[in-house]
Design a protein around this motif. Structure first.
Motif, PDB file in Angstrom:
ATOM      1  N   MET A  89       0.883  -1.283   0.041  1.00  0.00           N
ATOM      2  CA  MET A  89      -0.130  -0.027   0.069  1.00  0.00           C
ATOM      3  C   MET A  89       0.839   1.399  -0.165  1.00  0.00           C
ATOM      4  N   THR A 127       2.453   1.598  -3.379  1.00  0.00           N
ATOM      5  CA  THR A 127       1.303   2.058  -4.278  1.00  0.00           C
ATOM      6  C   THR A 127       1.161   3.627  -4.247  1.00  0.00           C
ATOM      7  N   PHE A 128       1.010   4.144  -3.072  1.00  0.00           N
ATOM      8  CA  PHE A 128       0.960   5.567  -2.869  1.00  0.00           C
ATOM      9  C   PHE A 128       2.260   6.353  -3.649  1.00  0.00           C
ATOM     10  N   LEU A 134       1.473   6.527  -7.218  1.00  0.00           N
ATOM     11  CA  LEU A 134       0.321   7.531  -7.159  1.00  0.00           C
ATOM     12  C   LEU A 134       1.124   8.799  -7.404  1.00  0.00           C
ATOM     13  N   CYS A 137      -1.535  12.070  -6.384  1.00  0.00           N
ATOM     14  CA  CYS A 137      -1.345  12.079  -5.006  1.00  0.00           C
ATOM     15  C   CYS A 137      -2.675  12.798  -4.218  1.00  0.00           C
ATOM     16  N   GLU A 145      -6.740  12.481   0.705  1.00  0.00           N
ATOM     17  CA  GLU A 145      -7.304  11.171   1.293  1.00  0.00           C
ATOM     18  C   GLU A 145      -6.193  10.234   1.397  1.00  0.00           C
ATOM     19  N   LYS A 146      -5.688   9.921   0.278  1.00  0.00           N
ATOM     20  CA  LYS A 146      -4.684   8.889   0.244  1.00  0.00           C
ATOM     21  C   LYS A 146      -3.493   9.290   1.324  1.00  0.00           C
ATOM     22  N   GLU A 191      -4.714   8.383   4.867  1.00  0.00           N
ATOM     23  CA  GLU A 191      -4.695   6.996   4.689  1.00  0.00           C
ATOM     24  C   GLU A 191      -3.261   6.502   5.028  1.00  0.00           C
ATOM     25  N   LEU A 192      -2.280   7.177   4.630  1.00  0.00           N
ATOM     26  CA  LEU A 192      -0.983   6.679   4.469  1.00  0.00           C
ATOM     27  C   LEU A 192      -0.311   6.926   6.068  1.00  0.00           C
TER      28      LEU A 192
END
Length: 152
Positions: A101, A104-105, A108, A114, A117-118, A121-122
């Motif tokens: 994950m 994946t960030f 992005l 980026c 919200e992501k 979550e990070l």
């Protein structure tokens, strides 16, 4: 016998230094995250600091997988710590999921996708990963400190 004791102290003392260095890298990662997180809505405007953060993130994650976890496992094996090794086997799959994950960030971000919200979550993923890593250090390394000192 003294030589064996000396080798144990040198060998596992080196692991301690490796962990210390890695925890310093964690601190740098947290600092970089906090600096970006002050205004997550403005991430698109912070392209260079975001890229720098992603480099620090990938370096930290890589060190864990390519160095730290291996050394912690070797140490537990050397002390024949079955309980610790079994515990680690239960944590590694979750750490692997978090790693995917996190990577994946960074992908992005490389694509310019980026979003706030992501990034939020990070933060939760990093927090969980740090807790899991602290458990590994406690069970696979700190549990053997006294044995290493006793052998010396």
């Amino acid at each position: 016998m003294l030589e064996r004791c000396k080798n144990a102290r040198e060998r596992w003392g080196g692991v301690h230094k490796l962990i210390d260095s890695w925890l310093k890298a964690r601190h740098e990662l947290i600092r970089a995250f906090d600096a970006l997180g002050a205004e997550p809505e403005a991430l698109a405007e912070k392209r260079e600091p975001l890229q720098d953060f992603c480099v620090v993130l990938v370096d930290y994650v890589s060190a864990g997988h390519l160095s730290i976890y291996t050394q912690l496992t070797k140490e537990a094996e050397a002390f024949d710590d079955r309980r610790g090794l079994d515990f680690a086997k239960t944590l590694y799959p979750r750490i692997d999921v978090i790693t995917e994950m996190l990577l994946t960030f960074t992908e992005l971000c490389d694509q310019g996708k980026c979003v706030a919200e992501k990034f939020k979550e990070l933060g939760a993923l990093l927090h969980e990963r740090f807790e899991l890593e602290d458990c590994l250090i406690e069970v696979l390394h700190n549990a053997h400190k006294e044995q290493t000192v006793a052998q010396a």
